[in-house]
Design a protein around this motif. Structure first.
Motif, PDB file in Angstrom:
ATOM      1  N   VAL A  83       0.771  -1.218  -0.085  1.00  0.00           N
ATOM      2  CA  VAL A  83       0.074  -0.012   0.064  1.00  0.00           C
ATOM      3  C   VAL A  83       0.714   1.091  -0.008  1.00  0.00           C
ATOM      4  O   VAL A  83       0.459   2.345  -0.774  1.00  0.00           O
ATOM      5  CB  VAL A  83      -1.032   0.040   1.096  1.00  0.00           C
ATOM      6  N   MET A  84       2.006   1.300   0.606  1.00  0.00           N
ATOM      7  CA  MET A  84       2.991   2.443   0.726  1.00  0.00           C
ATOM      8  C   MET A  84       3.592   2.582  -0.502  1.00  0.00           C
ATOM      9  O   MET A  84       3.747   3.618  -1.052  1.00  0.00           O
ATOM     10  CB  MET A  84       3.760   2.285   1.814  1.00  0.00           C
ATOM     11  N   THR A  85       4.015   1.503  -1.335  1.00  0.00           N
ATOM     12  CA  THR A  85       4.627   1.662  -2.548  1.00  0.00           C
ATOM     13  C   THR A  85       4.177   1.663  -3.843  1.00  0.00           C
ATOM     14  O   THR A  85       4.600   1.877  -4.810  1.00  0.00           O
ATOM     15  CB  THR A  85       5.978   0.807  -2.689  1.00  0.00           C
ATOM     16  N   GLY A  86       2.865   0.892  -3.898  1.00  0.00           N
ATOM     17  CA  GLY A  86       2.250   0.827  -5.150  1.00  0.00           C
ATOM     18  C   GLY A  86       2.571  -0.187  -6.034  1.00  0.00           C
ATOM     19  O   GLY A  86       2.450  -0.515  -7.249  1.00  0.00           O
ATOM     20  N   LEU A  87       3.417  -1.215  -5.220  1.00  0.00           N
ATOM     21  CA  LEU A  87       4.192  -2.320  -5.932  1.00  0.00           C
ATOM     22  C   LEU A  87       3.785  -3.794  -5.521  1.00  0.00           C
ATOM     23  O   LEU A  87       3.433  -3.850  -4.130  1.00  0.00           O
ATOM     24  CB  LEU A  87       5.792  -2.195  -5.989  1.00  0.00           C
ATOM     25  N   TYR A  88       3.765  -4.730  -6.246  1.00  0.00           N
ATOM     26  CA  TYR A  88       3.464  -6.153  -5.673  1.00  0.00           C
ATOM     27  C   TYR A  88       4.689  -6.440  -4.958  1.00  0.00           C
ATOM     28  O   TYR A  88       5.810  -6.219  -5.209  1.00  0.00           O
ATOM     29  CB  TYR A  88       3.128  -6.846  -6.708  1.00  0.00           C
ATOM     30  N   THR A 105       7.213   6.238  -1.671  1.00  0.00           N
ATOM     31  CA  THR A 105       5.913   5.841  -1.047  1.00  0.00           C
ATOM     32  C   THR A 105       4.929   6.935  -1.470  1.00  0.00           C
ATOM     33  O   THR A 105       5.324   8.244  -2.080  1.00  0.00           O
ATOM     34  CB  THR A 105       6.102   5.898   0.671  1.00  0.00           C
ATOM     35  N   PHE A 106       3.783   6.876  -1.116  1.00  0.00           N
ATOM     36  CA  PHE A 106       2.667   7.982  -1.242  1.00  0.00           C
ATOM     37  C   PHE A 106       2.784   9.080  -0.466  1.00  0.00           C
ATOM     38  O   PHE A 106       2.443  10.064  -0.802  1.00  0.00           O
ATOM     39  CB  PHE A 106       1.402   7.389  -1.109  1.00  0.00           C
ATOM     40  N   ALA A 107       3.547   9.046   0.703  1.00  0.00           N
ATOM     41  CA  ALA A 107       3.938   9.825   1.464  1.00  0.00           C
ATOM     42  C   ALA A 107       4.810  11.096   0.721  1.00  0.00           C
ATOM     43  O   ALA A 107       4.804  12.267   0.735  1.00  0.00           O
ATOM     44  CB  ALA A 107       4.425   9.692   2.643  1.00  0.00           C
ATOM     45  N   HIS A 108       5.813  10.583  -0.054  1.00  0.00           N
ATOM     46  CA  HIS A 108       6.664  11.356  -0.759  1.00  0.00           C
ATOM     47  C   HIS A 108       6.101  12.172  -1.678  1.00  0.00           C
ATOM     48  O   HIS A 108       6.222  13.169  -1.912  1.00  0.00           O
ATOM     49  CB  HIS A 108       7.729  10.429  -1.392  1.00  0.00           C
ATOM     50  N   LEU A 109       5.088  11.609  -2.307  1.00  0.00           N
ATOM     51  CA  LEU A 109       4.416  12.209  -3.507  1.00  0.00           C
ATOM     52  C   LEU A 109       3.543  13.593  -2.662  1.00  0.00           C
ATOM     53  O   LEU A 109       3.409  14.605  -3.415  1.00  0.00           O
ATOM     54  CB  LEU A 109       3.261  11.256  -4.197  1.00  0.00           C
ATOM     55  N   ALA A 110       2.944  13.218  -1.712  1.00  0.00           N
ATOM     56  CA  ALA A 110       2.054  14.323  -0.978  1.00  0.00           C
ATOM     57  C   ALA A 110       2.961  15.332  -0.507  1.00  0.00           C
ATOM     58  O   ALA A 110       2.580  16.618  -0.583  1.00  0.00           O
ATOM     59  CB  ALA A 110       1.451  13.541   0.067  1.00  0.00           C
ATOM     60  N   GLN A 111       4.210  15.027  -0.053  1.00  0.00           N
ATOM     61  CA  GLN A 111       5.227  16.001   0.231  1.00  0.00           C
ATOM     62  C   GLN A 111       5.637  16.703  -0.799  1.00  0.00           C
ATOM     63  O   GLN A 111       5.595  18.002  -0.843  1.00  0.00           O
ATOM     64  CB  GLN A 111       6.569  15.354   0.872  1.00  0.00           C
ATOM     65  N   ASP A 112       5.721  16.221  -1.974  1.00  0.00           N
ATOM     66  CA  ASP A 112       6.349  17.125  -3.239  1.00  0.00           C
ATOM     67  C   ASP A 112       5.109  18.025  -3.734  1.00  0.00           C
ATOM     68  O   ASP A 112       5.373  18.872  -4.292  1.00  0.00           O
ATOM     69  CB  ASP A 112       6.675  15.970  -4.403  1.00  0.00           C
TER      70      ASP A 112
END
Length: 361
Positions: A83-88, A105-112
């Motif tokens: 869930v954090m990485t979007g990878l299987y 991770t999705f957190a990096h995307l939100a920070q950016d």
């Protein structure tokens, strides 16, 4: 033949068109991702369960999109990596309870995208406090960090009564009841972001309803001093109370967001990491009974809830499209207006177009 999902983004341009905002300055929605622990679809009234009280979660389903074919891995750590990485998991899974600190991770995307980010609750991604900010979180209030002090050493505890939580890597805090302390931290975090006028992404990793199945505040014989999970493994009598308390916490979070005036611009995602404990048998509305399947690669081990709301923008509906935990990252990316770099080569597909009333990808 191996099939791979095709990734397409609608992004904030679609949001801008829907809200009337300029494409260059769209109104950014807040994100609250509420991730429950060890609970499959059979436990919720909206999914056909008949045994437990889940009015708040059922209400969410009536005002958002309820996905009826949502899938997780049958165990928590693989699901949390996905869930954090979007990878299987075949692409980045190392071992149970661990995620490499150089993962995206999705957190990096939100920070950016200019968001404040916080993770509150269960960690289970590594034993070093330094990993948390490396994985994209500005703030954290967590169990299971640094040599698993949750389960050994000076701060031995379980995650419920008389628990200890790592507060932003600075100190361990004693919490009379862990889930309530998590809520208190989350509310304070939301307050500060609202006051600052900054969009936020809160990853609330709820420990409920993971073992030990123990009494909750509000149980008829609530006990602050019950035996720890290391001596109270097999008792399931309090499981209904735990489901009820999980539902209460979802309701409390929704109410708080409404009281702060940010509910209408908050995308609220509710899901779970895997199926219910095999010790639990749950009656269904059709008269059948389903035993939890945690740990088994089948329907009962991997079929989990996914409900997404966005204020009053979404009329209550169900979707039977095939979705899984890898889809959360691209959905968050679209919601916050971030482009997933091509080199990340993720497996997930964004659900954001469906939130905009567009055709699913």
């Amino acid at each position: 033949m191996e099939m791979k999902k095709t990734l397409v983004f609608s992004g904030m341009g679609a949001l801008a068109a829907m809200t009337g905002c300029s494409p260059t300055q769209p109104q950014k929605p807040n994100i609250v991702f509420f991730f429950a622990d060890d609970i499959g679809v059979e436990c919720f009234g909206c999914y056909g369960g008949a045994e437990y009280e889940t009015p708040h979660i059922d209400s969410l389903a009536s005002q958002g999109i309820m996905y009826t074919n949502m899938n997780a891995m049958p165990l928590s750590s693989p699901s949390r990596v996905q869930v954090m990485t979007g990878l299987y998991n075949d692409r980045n899974y190392v071992c149970f309870g661990y995620l490499n600190d150089d993962e995206n991770t999705f957190a990096h995307l939100a920070q950016d995208a200019g968001y404040s980010t916080a993770i509150v609750g269960k960690w289970q991604m590594g034993r070093s406090r330094e990993m948390v900010p490396k994985l994209g979180f500005d703030e954290s209030f967590l169990a299971q960090v640094e040599l698993y002090k949750e389960s050994r050493g000076e701060h031995q505890t379980d995650r419920y009564a008389n628990s200890w939580f790592d507060d932003n890597g600075k100190e361990y805090k004693y919490c009379p009841f862990g889930p309530d302390a998590m809520e208190d931290y989350a509310y304070d975090y939301i307050d500060r972001q609202v006051e600052a006028g900054k969009p936020f992404m809160l990853y609330f990793t709820e420990p409920l309803v993971h073992t030990p199945h123990v009494s909750m505040p509000g149980s008829h014989d609530w006990d602050w001093d019950y035996d720890s999970r290391f001596t109270k493994g097999a008792d399931t009598s309090y499981f209904p109370d735990m489901v009820k308390y999980l539902d209460k916490q979802v309701g409390d979070m929704v109410k708080y967001l409404k009281n702060k005036g940010v509910w209408d611009n908050t995308i609220f995602i509710f899901s779970s990491d895997n199926g219910t404990s095999t010790r639990i048998v749950t009656e269904q509305k059709d008269g059948s009974q389903l035993r939890g399947g945690k740990g088994a690669p089948n329907y009962r081990g991997s079929h989990v809830p996914l409900i997404i709301t966005w204020g009053d923008r979404l009329a209550g509906k169900t979707s039977d499209r095939l979705v899984d935990l890898t889809d959360i990252l691209p959905t968050i990316a679209d919601a916050v207006g971030a482009q997933v770099p091509a080199e990340w080569d993720i497996d997930g597909v964004s659900l954001f177009p469906e939130l905009n009333g567009e055709q699913p990808l």
